[in-house]
Write an enzyme that holds these catalytic residues in place. Structure first.
Site, PDB file in Angstrom:
ATOM      1  N   SER A 140       0.860  -1.196   0.000  1.00  0.00           N
ATOM      2  CA  SER A 140       0.000   0.000   0.000  1.00  0.00           C
ATOM      3  C   SER A 140       0.894   1.243   0.000  1.00  0.00           C
ATOM      4  O   SER A 140       2.091   1.153   0.301  1.00  0.00           O
ATOM      5  CB  SER A 140      -0.857  -0.034   1.271  1.00  0.00           C
ATOM      6  N   TYR A 153      -3.583  -0.790  10.151  1.00  0.00           N
ATOM      7  CA  TYR A 153      -3.412  -1.017   8.711  1.00  0.00           C
ATOM      8  C   TYR A 153      -2.009  -0.588   8.272  1.00  0.00           C
ATOM      9  O   TYR A 153      -1.318  -1.306   7.553  1.00  0.00           O
ATOM     10  CB  TYR A 153      -4.483  -0.226   7.962  1.00  0.00           C
TER      11      TYR A 153
HETATM   12  P1  NAD Z   1     -12.049  -4.977  -0.991  1.00  0.00           P
HETATM   13  O1  NAD Z   1     -12.620  -4.735   0.362  1.00  0.00           O
HETATM   14  O2  NAD Z   1     -12.896  -4.727  -2.188  1.00  0.00           O
HETATM   15  O3  NAD Z   1     -11.493  -6.456  -1.105  1.00  0.00           O
HETATM   16  C1  NAD Z   1     -11.008  -7.188  -0.009  1.00  0.00           C
HETATM   17  C2  NAD Z   1     -11.099  -8.665  -0.339  1.00  0.00           C
HETATM   18  O4  NAD Z   1     -10.623  -9.422   0.785  1.00  0.00           O
HETATM   19  C3  NAD Z   1     -12.523  -9.121  -0.600  1.00  0.00           C
HETATM   20  O5  NAD Z   1     -12.517 -10.042  -1.661  1.00  0.00           O
HETATM   21  C4  NAD Z   1     -12.920  -9.815   0.693  1.00  0.00           C
HETATM   22  O6  NAD Z   1     -13.870 -10.838   0.502  1.00  0.00           O
HETATM   23  C5  NAD Z   1     -11.585 -10.405   1.117  1.00  0.00           C
HETATM   24  N1  NAD Z   1     -11.528 -10.688   2.545  1.00  0.00           N
HETATM   25  C6  NAD Z   1     -11.799  -9.844   3.567  1.00  0.00           C
HETATM   26  N2  NAD Z   1     -11.665 -10.487   4.746  1.00  0.00           N
HETATM   27  C7  NAD Z   1     -11.298 -11.768   4.444  1.00  0.00           C
HETATM   28  C8  NAD Z   1     -11.004 -12.911   5.228  1.00  0.00           C
HETATM   29  N3  NAD Z   1     -11.078 -12.889   6.569  1.00  0.00           N
HETATM   30  N4  NAD Z   1     -10.677 -14.064   4.598  1.00  0.00           N
HETATM   31  C9  NAD Z   1     -10.636 -14.114   3.229  1.00  0.00           C
HETATM   32  N5  NAD Z   1     -10.884 -13.056   2.445  1.00  0.00           N
HETATM   33  C10 NAD Z   1     -11.219 -11.897   3.046  1.00  0.00           C
HETATM   34  O7  NAD Z   1     -10.766  -4.060  -1.043  1.00  0.00           O
HETATM   35  P2  NAD Z   1      -9.596  -3.917  -2.117  1.00  0.00           P
HETATM   36  O8  NAD Z   1      -9.328  -2.485  -2.245  1.00  0.00           O
HETATM   37  O9  NAD Z   1      -9.862  -4.716  -3.356  1.00  0.00           O
HETATM   38  O10 NAD Z   1      -8.385  -4.543  -1.286  1.00  0.00           O
HETATM   39  C11 NAD Z   1      -7.545  -5.561  -1.765  1.00  0.00           C
HETATM   40  C12 NAD Z   1      -6.146  -5.365  -1.201  1.00  0.00           C
HETATM   41  O11 NAD Z   1      -5.596  -4.168  -1.722  1.00  0.00           O
HETATM   42  C13 NAD Z   1      -6.081  -5.227   0.328  1.00  0.00           C
HETATM   43  O12 NAD Z   1      -4.942  -5.901   0.818  1.00  0.00           O
HETATM   44  C14 NAD Z   1      -5.943  -3.734   0.515  1.00  0.00           C
HETATM   45  O13 NAD Z   1      -5.327  -3.415   1.724  1.00  0.00           O
HETATM   46  C15 NAD Z   1      -5.072  -3.396  -0.671  1.00  0.00           C
HETATM   47  N6  NAD Z   1      -5.045  -1.982  -1.073  1.00  0.00           N
HETATM   48  C16 NAD Z   1      -6.160  -1.338  -1.509  1.00  0.00           C
HETATM   49  C17 NAD Z   1      -6.063  -0.012  -1.907  1.00  0.00           C
HETATM   50  C18 NAD Z   1      -7.238   0.778  -2.408  1.00  0.00           C
HETATM   51  O14 NAD Z   1      -7.096   1.986  -2.618  1.00  0.00           O
HETATM   52  N7  NAD Z   1      -8.397   0.161  -2.641  1.00  0.00           N
HETATM   53  C19 NAD Z   1      -4.842   0.652  -1.838  1.00  0.00           C
HETATM   54  C20 NAD Z   1      -3.731  -0.030  -1.362  1.00  0.00           C
HETATM   55  C21 NAD Z   1      -3.845  -1.353  -0.992  1.00  0.00           C
END
Ligand code: NAD
Length: 248
Positions: A140, A153
């Site tokens: 991130s 986080y």
């Molecule tokens: P999101 O909330 O849409 O997706 C999260 C995913 O994790 C979902 O598929 C959910 O079902 C799954 N999940 C949650 N808890 C779980 C558990 N206990 N067991 C199994 N699966 C589980 O969010 P996203 O933005 O797609 O996030 C994906 C990754 O990207 C994360 O690691 C997040 O920290 C990272 N990220 C996101 C951003 C952003 O701007 N969206 C930026 C940097 C990093």
């Protein structure tokens, strides 16, 4: 060299957002995919099968750390092994540091860090035996910056960057590349509260050199690169896919 035909990818957190797009991107490059998510991955699996690739919808709560061995075994037995692991599942809990509950802290560290290490350990042992493999962790901007109201986080994502380097060092000589993608601000559930806050949304957008937030599809190319032999001499790198956010 970007072709993933005949490879199997285990991607976590594929019910939507970044994980769904990366799973589909890997399938577009030729991979079969085991999609692991706590709420199922019907859309991702449907899209992958529509491309003529194999996909398995493996529903599991990855924060149940004692069950990860079983999850990995089921995933590895589905298509005859795992060539690529994408540790994407992650959660965020927003409360000021002084009020951040132990429950929030623990839940974030368990999924974003502990599950990443234990799954990597299982995949690493499997890949060492096979003599090759690719692990891609999702870091991130908060692997580099402090963030606001998200201390657990930020701690977890700094740790993911460090773990990426630690595992890369140990496993580079065994034919395994461990790298990470650090997404910038991407439009998903994870950022929904910021997207709903018009002033904050605008101030972030103005600070992004590319002039827009990222979309899940923006990660397809980077993940295919890090999962393919195009990145065979890349070890322990954290690739920022952020529209220039950190360069500013
Ligand atoms: P999101 O909330 O849409 O997706 C999260 C995913 O994790 C979902 O598929 C959910 O079902 C799954 N999940 C949650 N808890 C779980 C558990 N206990 N067991 C199994 N699966 C589980 O969010 P996203 O933005 O797609 O996030 C994906 C990754 O990207 C994360 O690691 C997040 O920290 C990272 N990220 C996101 C951003 C952003 O701007 N969206 C930026 C940097 C990093």
């Amino acid at each position: 060299m970007f072709n993933l035909q005949g490879k199997t990818a285990l991607v976590t957190g594929t019910s939507g957002g970044l994980g769904q797009a990366m799973a589909v991107g890997l399938a577009e490059a030729g991979a079969n995919v085991v999609a692991v998510s706590s709420s199922g991955s019907a859309a991702a699996v449907g899209q992958i099968r529509g491309l003529g690739r194999e996909a398995e919808d493996l529903q599991a709560d990855l924060s149940r750390l004692d069950e990860l061995g079983d999850v990995f075994e089921r995933a590895a037995s589905r298509f005859g092994g795992i060539d690529i692991l994408v540790n994407n599942a992650g959660i965020i809990r927003r409360t000021p540091a002084a009020q951040h509950s132990r429950e929030d802290w623990q839940a974030v560290i368990d999924l974003n860090l502990n599950a990443v290490f234990y799954l990597s350990q299982l995949a690493g042992a499997h890949m060492i035996e096979r003599g090759s493999g690719k692990i891609v962790n999702i870091a991130s901007m908060l692997s580099f910056q402090g963030g606001i109201n998200v201390p657990g986080y930020t701690a977890s994502k700094h740790a993911v960057a460090g773990l990426t380097k630690a595992l890369a060092n140990e496993w580079a000589s065994k034919g395994i590349q461990v790298n990470a993608i650090a997404p910038g601000y991407m439009e998903t559930n994870n950022t929904a509260p910021i997207l709903a806050d018009e002033a904050r949304y605008r101030s972030i957008t103005e600070r992004i050199p590319a002039g827009r937030w990222g979309t899940p599809d923006d990660l397809k190319g980077p993940v295919v690169f890090l999962a393919s032999s195009a990145s065979d001499y890349l070890n322990g790198h954290v690739l920022c896919v952020d529209g220039g956010w950190l360069a500013r």
